[in-house]
Write a protein that holds these residues in place. Structure first.
Motif, PDB file in Angstrom:
ATOM      1  N   ARG A 200       0.907  -1.170  -0.050  1.00 31.97           N
ATOM      2  CA  ARG A 200       0.009  -0.067  -0.054  1.00 31.97           C
ATOM      3  C   ARG A 200       0.990   1.331   0.006  1.00 31.97           C
ATOM      4  O   ARG A 200       1.776   1.377   0.756  1.00 31.97           O
ATOM      5  CB  ARG A 200      -0.738   0.102   1.108  1.00 31.97           C
ATOM      6  CG  ARG A 200      -1.943  -0.779   1.217  1.00 31.97           C
ATOM      7  CD  ARG A 200      -2.924  -0.505   2.410  1.00 31.97           C
ATOM      8  NE  ARG A 200      -4.184  -1.534   1.970  1.00 31.97           N
ATOM      9  CZ  ARG A 200      -5.372  -1.382   2.872  1.00 31.97           C
ATOM     10  NH1 ARG A 200      -5.128  -0.573   3.721  1.00 31.97           N
ATOM     11  NH2 ARG A 200      -5.996  -2.085   2.729  1.00 31.97           N
ATOM     12  N   SER A 201       0.476   2.177  -1.026  1.00 29.78           N
ATOM     13  CA  SER A 201       1.104   3.534  -0.530  1.00 29.78           C
ATOM     14  C   SER A 201       0.750   4.254   0.381  1.00 29.78           C
ATOM     15  O   SER A 201      -0.415   4.543   0.672  1.00 29.78           O
ATOM     16  CB  SER A 201       0.973   4.027  -2.251  1.00 29.78           C
ATOM     17  OG  SER A 201       1.693   5.385  -2.285  1.00 29.78           O
ATOM     18  N   SER A 202       1.889   4.889   1.032  1.00 29.06           N
ATOM     19  CA  SER A 202       1.698   5.968   2.098  1.00 29.06           C
ATOM     20  C   SER A 202       1.655   7.396   1.748  1.00 29.06           C
ATOM     21  O   SER A 202       1.307   8.215   2.520  1.00 29.06           O
ATOM     22  CB  SER A 202       2.596   5.692   3.185  1.00 29.06           C
ATOM     23  OG  SER A 202       3.878   5.890   3.046  1.00 29.06           O
ATOM     24  N   ILE A 203       1.975   7.510   0.498  1.00 31.05           N
ATOM     25  CA  ILE A 203       1.887   8.921  -0.130  1.00 31.05           C
ATOM     26  C   ILE A 203       0.482   9.695   0.143  1.00 31.05           C
ATOM     27  O   ILE A 203       0.518  10.922   0.831  1.00 31.05           O
ATOM     28  CB  ILE A 203       2.282   8.970  -1.698  1.00 31.05           C
ATOM     29  CG1 ILE A 203       3.667   8.504  -1.363  1.00 31.05           C
ATOM     30  CG2 ILE A 203       2.209  10.333  -2.054  1.00 31.05           C
ATOM     31  CD1 ILE A 203       4.084   8.343  -3.145  1.00 31.05           C
TER      32      ILE A 203
END
Length: 109
Positions: free
Chosen positions: A3-6
């Motif tokens: 999962r991207s935390s951006i």
């Protein structure tokens, strides 16, 4: 699957920035607003005006072209040479020109 935390980081940064621009009474100012300029706004030199001349800028810079017997006490530049003995206040004001003095636009302040 990673999962991207951006997106969550961007959300946290934008919330922090919103708190920085909020003033001490809770109103949020736009980046284009100058807090000192808003606080030091000068009052209109006239109470009402029928013949306004305004620029198309935002906010507009206006002058009241009403020909009157006596200029308002707040007028700093009262010209008596336009229609002697009547006068016109030559002050300029940045912002809304204010209400009209008469419904037909033929009176003065």
């Amino acid at each position: 699957m990673k999962r991207s935390s951006i997106p969550s980081i961007l959300l946290m940064l934008s919330l922090g920035a919103a708190l920085l621009v909020a003033d001490d009474v809770g109103a949020i100012l736009l980046p284009s607003q100058d807090k000192d300029q808003v606080a030091m706004a000068t009052p209109r030199p006239w109470k009402c005006c029928d013949v306004t001349l305004c620029t198309r800028s935002i906010p507009p810079t206006c002058s009241c072209q009403d020909v009157v017997d006596n200029c308002a006490p707040t007028c700093e530049d009262c010209n008596g040479y336009v229609h002697p003995p009547r006068r016109v206040c030559l002050d300029r004001y940045t912002g809304d020109p204010g209400p009209r003095c008469t419904g037909a636009g033929t009176g003065g302040n």
